[in-house]
Design an enzyme around this catalytic site. Structure first.
Site, mmCIF file in Angstrom:
data_model
loop_
_atom_site.group_PDB
_atom_site.id
_atom_site.type_symbol
_atom_site.label_atom_id
_atom_site.label_comp_id
_atom_site.label_asym_id
_atom_site.label_seq_id
_atom_site.Cartn_x
_atom_site.Cartn_y
_atom_site.Cartn_z
ATOM 1 N N LYS A 235 -10.335 -53.241 16.811
ATOM 2 C CA LYS A 235 -10.577 -53.765 15.460
ATOM 3 C C LYS A 235 -9.301 -54.460 15.002
ATOM 4 C CE LYS A 235 -12.434 -52.667 10.942
ATOM 5 N NZ LYS A 235 -11.594 -53.651 10.249
ATOM 6 N N ASP A 237 -6.733 -56.652 12.619
ATOM 7 C CA ASP A 237 -6.341 -56.534 11.218
ATOM 8 C C ASP A 237 -5.996 -57.923 10.697
ATOM 9 O OD1 ASP A 237 -5.754 -55.393 8.831
ATOM 10 O OD2 ASP A 237 -3.940 -54.355 9.482
ATOM 11 N N PHE A 636 -28.445 -30.996 33.928
ATOM 12 C CA PHE A 636 -27.416 -30.348 34.732
ATOM 13 C C PHE A 636 -26.378 -31.375 35.180
ATOM 14 C CE2 PHE A 636 -29.995 -26.514 35.267
ATOM 15 C CZ PHE A 636 -29.006 -25.535 35.291
ATOM 16 N N ASP A 701 -30.824 -12.120 42.935
ATOM 17 C CA ASP A 701 -31.445 -12.429 41.647
ATOM 18 C C ASP A 701 -32.895 -11.942 41.673
ATOM 19 O OD1 ASP A 701 -32.463 -13.513 39.338
ATOM 20 O OD2 ASP A 701 -32.051 -15.605 39.859
ATOM 21 N N HIS A 742 -29.612 -9.501 37.668
ATOM 22 C CA HIS A 742 -28.798 -9.796 38.834
ATOM 23 C C HIS A 742 -28.155 -8.506 39.338
ATOM 24 C CE1 HIS A 742 -27.931 -14.389 38.086
ATOM 25 N NE2 HIS A 742 -29.196 -14.128 38.379
#
Length: 873
Positions: A235, A237, A636, A701, A742
């Site tokens: 930007k 000036d 993921f 698991d 688990h």
């Protein structure tokens, strides 16, 4: 070598195809489609990557219809120079037939292109002359390098489209048809135009630009947009300026349409001498300081602004002026306002490439990387940045396709009066300033008493006295401001910098930057930052320097009351700092059912870091990111991408076709940094970065079918514990935050991945054989009815499992929680502990850690254990 196959298939003494020279890579990744009339007509789709053109043969050609999935057969890499080839391959040579350049341009990867290619889903944005927008190449069954490497070319759904191949299509490079190329007819043009002229008229380079063309304006926002394809510019000036290059000379117009040609005659003459065709240039008039930063005060000095004499005659040093051009809405008889921004800028860069005029500069940009670009801009003392959608058309209005984000607060204001000077000060004491509201009334915004030198105090005071009026122009004025004030006609506009707006609508600590001679006072309103546009794809949000922040050094786990309070607050423009990490959008709700905010989640991870870090520190991580919250899109991510907080480290992981960077955390700040990225789940490897090939835990698991009661899952965990004990392995249990459990056995790092995976599979199969109505060892959901899947797949190289003491992206904000075997008796759910009730659990863990002996175990998978389950040799 990448081009060995290409070279082996061709006899360059007979074919005019380019040899295997590497070619020249540009600033952008090249994209080409060549229509190839070989034994069968097909289309060769090519993307530049790693110095070559990755290539696919598309028999039916691309389709802009997202419902069409076009077969794309991966073929050998081609040299970059092949992207310019158009001609005929002689009979008897490989691919004999006519080749036409059907489309060309550049492409922009979505995410890591190497990772996408490896996993078989390469997503990208095309910026071609015929094809545009988001596309994907998706590998079909099988892996790259097989006998048939078949992919699908698919147009993704967006607003961009493109052309489907037709019989009469001409070359984008030479405008020749296939028959003309075969006959070696002369090209109809020497190079492809960057733009297509309107169908009802050909460009007329003698035509002057339209006199009523007005500039496109940016909307002030609080944060950068999350996602989409954005170009980021500094930007500047200075003064916005449109340069109309015409047959009779150059005219210079301000944003409001004032003709400043006479005032900027040296610049107008310099542009006129640059040899440009009739066009409209859009840019900013600036003066740079010694560090190369544009400064508005220096611009005013160069223009001799402040007094009426300087404003009329343009006194000052015009040799320091520069015109930085960033857009081209009209050129050579063609109205380019309906062309996408990236195409207009490409044309502009080409137009200015040979210009030797020092005052004329091309305003370059950075593609993507908004957060880093903004942070760097603020760090170097710049005003801010501009974010522009790459495909935005040019509209004479303030739009949300162009956005501005400032490093500090600034506001244009109207001068309505001034106070007397005190002591030895000359001129005046402070300016009384304001802005116009929706009813056209001037609203008082405060006093500006700093930012002036003695010369400016005197010259501006003279101008103010000429505008004197007896009464106040403000809608209302506080008594302290009215006392001793001199009022003026509200005609002069100035720009001020300040720290923030107060509760009563005044600027705090305002400082004068300069007069805005280019602005109409009646158009000055209060700039209110808007929310950034909704994201197309998630991305990390940038920090917002110099805005009020909240600092959090320590945190308690938030309770229900805290999360409900944060759910009722409006989002703030500020940021928070937790463990030294900047948290943007701290009040964004990530778990809507609990009203759990991003800040609350960061504080949770800071609190649980001593418990969670031993299980995640120094391990490659797979992350589930939900930047907009659990109820919105989640994805993921396992490879470390750009824009990650510095607190998140990286580890090199060798893979089949190279080395990839995975995210890794080593302290509490790293965990908080993941929250900043919108991470709701952490899934670490079962090994550490220092020895990736040696796992240090076995994980089984227990994943029940929907019709299996939780009591049966608890019984299964006890059975697995007994089996492992019989194999001389001490096991521990934890909830998953889901419906299962688990069972985890810590290991010395002596076993390799293949051995551990075979051992885990043998245990699962043993359980299935012993109780086939209770257990299943295959992942098929069709075989799982009424049974528990003993998931042994968590034990392969690269496989992951949810870590202890981390959240799950599920209703209730559950936390995966270690527990003792005795606690299993009273456990009612795998999601029993949540972020909102975890403070009580933490107190219990501090008193009696259920996994206290986990890291003290010295055990391994022995040869005897392998033989016992039938996994030994």
């Amino acid at each position: 070598m990448a081009l060995d196959t290409y070279r082996a298939k061709r006899n360059f003494a007979r074919t005019s195809e380019p040899p295997d020279a590497p070619g020249t890579a540009g600033n952008r990744l090249r994209y080409v489609i060549q229509r190839h009339a070989a034994r069968r007509l097909h289309y060769d789709f090519r993307l530049e990557l790693d110095g070559v053109l990755k290539s696919w043969a598309v028999p039916k050609g691309p389709s802009p219809n997202p419902a069409d999935k076009r077969l794309a057969v991966r073929v050998e890499d081609h040299p970059l120079a092949y992207g310019d080839f158009e001609g005929t391959i002689p009979a008897g040579e490989y691919g004999a037939g006519t080749v036409q350049l059907w489309d060309q341009g550049w492409w922009q990867p979505v995410g890591d292109p190497h990772a996408g290619y490896r996993r078989g889903k390469l997503e990208f944005v095309l910026h071609g002359q015929r094809l545009k927008g988001r596309w994907a190449l998706v590998r079909m069954h099988g892996r790259a390098g097989g006998d048939a490497d078949n992919w699908l070319l698919i147009k993704e759904r967006d607003d961009a489209g493109g052309d489907a191949p037709t019989e009469g299509d001409r070359s984008v490079a030479s405008a020749r048809g296939m028959d003309e190329i075969t006959a070696n007819a002369a090209p109809r043009r020497s190079a492809a135009p960057l733009f297509t002229a309107p169908s009802d008229a050909s460009p007329d380079v003698s035509t002057d630009p339209p006199p009523d063309l007005r500039p496109m304006l940016a909307t002030l926002v609080k944060t950068l947009p999350e996602g989409g394809t954005w170009l980021h510019e500094i930007k500047l000036d200075g003064y916005r300026l449109l340069a109309h290059v015409r047959a009779d000379g150059v005219r210079l117009y301000t944003r409001s349409g004032q003709d400043w040609t006479a005032r900027l005659r040296p610049l107008a003459d310099a542009i006129a001498g640059a040899g440009l065709p009739p066009c409209v240039l859009d840019g900013e008039l600036v003066v740079f300081d010694a560090a190369g930063i544009s400064r508005f005060q220096l611009l005013q000095q160069a223009l001799g602004e402040g007094g009426r004499e300087g404003r009329r005659k343009g006194k000052g040093d015009a040799s320091t002026l520069h015109y930085v051009v960033f857009d081209l809405p009209w050129c050579a008889g063609a109205d380019l306002r309906d062309q996408p921004l990236h195409a207009r800028k490409a044309r502009l860069a080409q137009l200015l490439a040979g210009v030797k005029t020092p005052a004329l500069r091309y305003g370059d940009h950075v593609e993507g990387q908004g957060a880093e670009f903004f942070a760097q801009a603020c760090r170097h003392g710049l005003e801010g940045i501009i974010a522009k959608q790459a495909d935005s058309t040019y509209r004479a209005a303030r739009t949300r396709s162009w956005l501005k984000l400032k490093c500090g607060a600034r506001q244009e204001v109207v001068i309505g009066g001034y106070s007397d000077p005190q002591g030895s000060r000359a001129g005046f004491g402070a300016l009384l300033v304001g802005y116009y509201d929706g009813d056209g009334e001037l609203v008082y915004a405060g006093r500006v008493g700093t930012g002036f030198d003695n010369r400016l105090l005197r010259t501006l005071h003279r101008r103010l006295k000429e505008l004197a009026r007896p009464d106040s122009p403000f809608k209302s004025l506080p008594a302290d401001a009215r006392r001793g004030a001199h009022f003026v006609a509200p005609e002069l506009v100035c720009e001020v910098a300040f720290t923030e707006w107060t509760g009563d609508g005044h600027m705090r600590h305002p400082s004068f930057l300069g007069l805005r001679e280019d602005k109409d006072a009646k158009q000055v309103t209060r700039e209110r930052p808007a929310d950034a546009p909704a994201a197309d794809t998630p991305a990390a949000a940038p920090p917002a320097p110099r805005t009020p922040t909240r600092n959090t050094a320590r945190a308690k786990v938030p309770g229900k009351a805290a999360t409900r309070r944060s759910a009722g607050r409006r989002p703030e423009a500020g940021t928070a700092r937790v463990a030294g990490v900047t948290i943007t959008h701290p009040d964004r709700v990530l778990f809507p059912d609990q009203g759990l905010t991003k800040l609350a989640l960061a504080e949770f991870y800071l609190a649980v870091a001593p418990l969670a870090l031993p299980h995640v520190e120094g391990r490659p991580l797979s992350l589930l990111r939900c930047p907009q919250g659990r109820a919105r899109a989640c994805f993921f991510q396992k490879h470390l991408g750009p824009g990650a907080p510095e607190a998140i480290g990286a580890v090199e992981v060798p893979e089949d076709d190279g080395v990839d960077l995975y995210p890794v955390v080593r302290d509490a700040a790293g965990l908080v940094g993941l929250v900043q990225l919108g991470v709701l789940e952490l899934h670490p490897w079962g090994s550490r970065a220092d020895r990736l090939d040696r796992p240090d835990r076995l994980i089984l698991d227990l994943d029940p079918a929907p019709d299996v009661a939780f009591e049966r899952v608890k019984d299964a965990a006890r059975v697995v514990r007994e089996v492992l004990a019989d194999l001389d392995l001490e096991a521990f249990v934890k909830t998953t935050g889901g419906k299962g459990l688990h069972v985890v056995a810590p290991l010395d790092r002596r076993t390799d991945w293949d051995t551990l995976k075979g051992f885990a599979r043998a245990i699962a199969q043993l359980l299935e054989r012993s109780a086939p109505k209770d257990y299943v060892a295959t992942a098929s959901k069709a075989k799982r009815d009424g049974r528990i899947f003993v998931d042994w797949l968590r034990n392969g190289r690269g496989a992951t499992a949810v870590a202890p003491y981390v959240t799950r992206a599920r209703p209730g904000a559950p936390v995966a929680t270690p527990l003792s075997w005795d606690e299993l008796d009273t456990l009612t759910s795998g999601a029993a502990w949540t972020v909102t009730n975890f403070a009580e659990r933490m107190e219990h863990v501090r008193r009696a850690d259920p996994w206290a002996g986990f890291f003290k175990q010295r055990q391994t998978v022995s040869a005897a254990a392998l033989r016992k389950v039938g996994a030994g040799s």
